[in-house]
Enzyme design. Structure first.
Site, mmCIF file in Angstrom:
data_model
loop_
_atom_site.group_PDB
_atom_site.id
_atom_site.type_symbol
_atom_site.label_atom_id
_atom_site.label_comp_id
_atom_site.label_asym_id
_atom_site.label_seq_id
_atom_site.Cartn_x
_atom_site.Cartn_y
_atom_site.Cartn_z
ATOM 1 N N HIS A 54 5.968 17.464 -60.927
ATOM 2 C CA HIS A 54 4.682 16.851 -60.550
ATOM 3 C C HIS A 54 4.043 17.549 -59.355
ATOM 4 O O HIS A 54 3.186 16.963 -58.693
ATOM 5 C CB HIS A 54 4.854 15.351 -60.281
ATOM 6 N N CYS A 101 -10.560 33.460 -53.928
ATOM 7 C CA CYS A 101 -11.940 33.648 -54.424
ATOM 8 C C CYS A 101 -13.000 33.115 -53.467
ATOM 9 O O CYS A 101 -14.188 33.291 -53.703
ATOM 10 C CB CYS A 101 -12.104 32.998 -55.804
ATOM 11 N N ALA A 144 20.605 4.631 -53.747
ATOM 12 C CA ALA A 144 20.947 6.024 -54.056
ATOM 13 C C ALA A 144 21.943 6.602 -53.043
ATOM 14 O O ALA A 144 22.858 7.349 -53.418
ATOM 15 C CB ALA A 144 19.672 6.870 -54.098
HETATM 16 C C1 BJW Z 1 15.796 3.075 -55.757
HETATM 17 C C2 BJW Z 1 15.828 2.855 -54.407
HETATM 18 C C3 BJW Z 1 16.968 3.273 -53.751
HETATM 19 C C4 BJW Z 1 13.980 2.080 -55.084
HETATM 20 N N1 BJW Z 1 17.944 3.867 -54.431
HETATM 21 N N2 BJW Z 1 16.793 3.664 -56.422
HETATM 22 C C5 BJW Z 1 3.367 8.983 -73.858
HETATM 23 C C6 BJW Z 1 3.842 10.299 -73.960
HETATM 24 C C7 BJW Z 1 3.364 11.294 -73.085
HETATM 25 C C8 BJW Z 1 2.423 10.975 -72.113
HETATM 26 C C9 BJW Z 1 1.946 9.676 -72.029
HETATM 27 C C10 BJW Z 1 2.413 8.703 -72.891
HETATM 28 N N3 BJW Z 1 1.790 7.530 -72.573
HETATM 29 C C11 BJW Z 1 0.950 7.771 -71.546
HETATM 30 C C12 BJW Z 1 1.023 9.053 -71.188
HETATM 31 C C13 BJW Z 1 0.237 9.694 -70.089
HETATM 32 C C14 BJW Z 1 0.747 9.555 -68.672
HETATM 33 C C15 BJW Z 1 1.719 8.386 -68.534
HETATM 34 O O1 BJW Z 1 2.920 8.524 -68.583
HETATM 35 N N4 BJW Z 1 1.204 7.199 -68.268
HETATM 36 C C16 BJW Z 1 2.082 6.029 -68.103
HETATM 37 C C17 BJW Z 1 1.522 5.177 -66.981
HETATM 38 C C18 BJW Z 1 2.251 5.330 -69.423
HETATM 39 N N5 BJW Z 1 1.384 10.784 -68.248
HETATM 40 C C19 BJW Z 1 0.667 11.807 -67.803
HETATM 41 O O2 BJW Z 1 -0.557 11.776 -67.757
HETATM 42 C C20 BJW Z 1 1.435 13.061 -67.425
HETATM 43 N N6 BJW Z 1 0.912 14.162 -68.138
HETATM 44 C C21 BJW Z 1 1.037 14.265 -69.474
HETATM 45 O O3 BJW Z 1 1.573 13.402 -70.133
HETATM 46 O O4 BJW Z 1 0.537 15.426 -70.012
HETATM 47 C C22 BJW Z 1 0.545 15.582 -71.450
HETATM 48 C C23 BJW Z 1 1.908 15.825 -72.046
HETATM 49 C C24 BJW Z 1 2.272 15.168 -73.209
HETATM 50 C C25 BJW Z 1 3.520 15.387 -73.786
HETATM 51 C C26 BJW Z 1 4.412 16.295 -73.204
HETATM 52 C C27 BJW Z 1 4.036 16.968 -72.068
HETATM 53 C C28 BJW Z 1 2.800 16.703 -71.474
HETATM 54 C C29 BJW Z 1 1.251 13.355 -65.938
HETATM 55 C C30 BJW Z 1 1.907 12.333 -65.081
HETATM 56 C C31 BJW Z 1 1.618 12.594 -63.615
HETATM 57 C C32 BJW Z 1 2.249 11.527 -62.711
HETATM 58 N N7 BJW Z 1 1.767 11.667 -61.427
HETATM 59 C C33 BJW Z 1 2.258 10.762 -60.381
HETATM 60 C C34 BJW Z 1 1.346 10.912 -59.116
HETATM 61 C C35 BJW Z 1 1.278 12.334 -58.607
HETATM 62 C C36 BJW Z 1 2.431 12.677 -57.697
HETATM 63 C C37 BJW Z 1 2.368 11.944 -56.368
HETATM 64 O O5 BJW Z 1 1.291 11.577 -55.886
HETATM 65 O O6 BJW Z 1 3.457 11.761 -55.771
HETATM 66 O O7 BJW Z 1 3.643 11.028 -60.094
HETATM 67 S S1 BJW Z 1 2.280 9.021 -60.836
HETATM 68 C C38 BJW Z 1 3.742 8.606 -59.947
HETATM 69 O O8 BJW Z 1 4.709 8.123 -60.906
HETATM 70 C C39 BJW Z 1 4.278 9.939 -59.380
HETATM 71 C C40 BJW Z 1 5.738 9.825 -59.720
HETATM 72 O O9 BJW Z 1 6.328 11.105 -59.762
HETATM 73 C C41 BJW Z 1 5.743 9.103 -61.046
HETATM 74 C C42 BJW Z 1 7.037 8.433 -61.391
HETATM 75 O O10 BJW Z 1 7.336 7.390 -60.489
HETATM 76 P P1 BJW Z 1 8.851 7.107 -60.058
HETATM 77 O O11 BJW Z 1 9.364 8.262 -59.322
HETATM 78 O O12 BJW Z 1 9.612 6.644 -61.230
HETATM 79 O O13 BJW Z 1 8.646 5.920 -58.989
HETATM 80 P P2 BJW Z 1 8.584 4.337 -59.230
HETATM 81 O O14 BJW Z 1 8.017 3.728 -58.006
HETATM 82 O O15 BJW Z 1 7.923 3.991 -60.511
HETATM 83 O O16 BJW Z 1 10.121 3.912 -59.395
HETATM 84 C C43 BJW Z 1 11.012 3.982 -58.316
HETATM 85 C C44 BJW Z 1 12.390 3.556 -58.807
HETATM 86 O O17 BJW Z 1 13.320 3.755 -57.752
HETATM 87 C C45 BJW Z 1 12.503 2.087 -59.226
HETATM 88 O O18 BJW Z 1 13.182 1.989 -60.465
HETATM 89 C C46 BJW Z 1 13.330 1.442 -58.110
HETATM 90 O O19 BJW Z 1 14.171 0.390 -58.580
HETATM 91 C C47 BJW Z 1 14.156 2.615 -57.634
HETATM 92 N N8 BJW Z 1 14.556 2.541 -56.231
HETATM 93 N N9 BJW Z 1 14.623 2.195 -54.055
HETATM 94 C C48 BJW Z 1 17.804 4.012 -55.782
HETATM 95 N N10 BJW Z 1 17.107 3.058 -52.396
#
Ligand code: BJW
Length: 229
Positions: free
Chosen positions: A105, A135, A215
């Protein structure tokens, strides 16, 4: 036996380093609207707001230090072939000494040009008036993958999953694709899967093993067991 391990990490691994998660109570998405700060359309509408959001995140990330989970995963590289595929945009895996890290990401430490797609090290504070070193266009943005954009390294990740003997998912809720689909891909190829998370994720039943806890506790224990095996 030397394992080929693909480890997907998410915001939960950096929570104990003081960086906020997205979807937990009080997380980033409770304070900021996704469509405003994490989509290309939001950036076009209000670049100043988006740069401000990432300037704030960058300032927090540079102050943060790796915790025991980052350190343990880095140490795993000495015993096994490891690819850390992180959804996180902080640099804490590298700060802990990990060398094989793929930022699917993007990274807070990098900037890119919307016009020519050049990339360079981001300044601590990005401004709308910044210009591209290649550029000269005043069209710079953080090198972050927003919703609707293609994550980085998909071919490399697919290839690594095909070769893997173990897939682990650490600190991610499994809400965002394509990362959330890696466990299904691993299973399809007969690769054993393990989840390490504060609580079982929505997709926990897809995993062969689930280790529940912070973690900084469950990851070092799991790594120690793997290094002994
Ligand atoms: C602990 C803890 C502790 C707490 N110890 N644990 C179906 C198929 C394909 C794509 C899609 C689909 N349906 C929809 C889509 C599109 C979309 C998507 O997924 N949307 C969903 C909302 C449904 N995806 C996209 O648009 C992606 N691109 C894409 O799909 O391109 C086309 C493609 C298709 C097929 C193949 C390949 C490509 C792009 C996604 C970009 C995400 N960007 C973000 C923001 C930018 C980065 C930033 O600002 O930091 O990335 S969103 C945000 O969520 C961020 C994160 O990386 C991402 C994931 O979040 P994460 O890390 O899981 O955090 P949390 O808060 O959700 O969870 C934390 C966890 O930790 C919890 O479980 C807690 O319990 C735990 N925890 N404390 C251990 N101490």
């Amino acid at each position: 036996m030397k394992e080929q391990i693909v480890i997907l990490t998410g915001a939960g691994i950096s929570a104990e380093s003081g960086l906020g998660t997205f979807r937990d109570e009080g997380g980033l998405w409770a304070k900021h609207r996704i469509k405003d700060v994490a989509t290309p359309e939001g950036f076009m509408r209000d670049p100043e707001l988006v740069l401000g959001f990432y300037n704030m995140r960058r300032a927090e990330a540079v102050k943060a230090t790796p915790n025991a989970a980052h350190v343990a995963l880095a140490a795993l590289e000495a015993a096994h072939d490891v690819l850390i595929v992180t959804q996180n945009v902080d640099g804490l895996h590298e700060a802990a000494g990990a060398r094989n890290v793929l930022h699917m990401h993007g990274s807070l430490a990098r900037a890119m040009c919307v016009r020519c797609e050049a990339r360079w090290d981001a300044p601590l504070v990005m401004r709308v008036t910044d210009t591209c070193p290649e550029c000269g266009a005043a069209a710079t943005r953080p090198d972050i993958v927003w919703f609707g954009e293609m994550p980085y390294g998909m071919e490399e990740i697919d290839a690594a999953l095909r070769e893997a003997t173990l897939f682990a998912s650490v600190g991610t809720s499994g809400n965002v694709y394509p990362a959330a689909g890696f466990v299904a891909e691993a299973r399809r190829m007969g690769v054993p899967t393990v989840e390490l998370n504060l609580e079982p994720s929505a997709g926990h039943s897809m995993f062969d093993e689930v280790h529940v806890g912070p973690a900084s506790e469950v990851v070092p224990k799991w790594v120690n067991a793997l290094c002994r095996s």
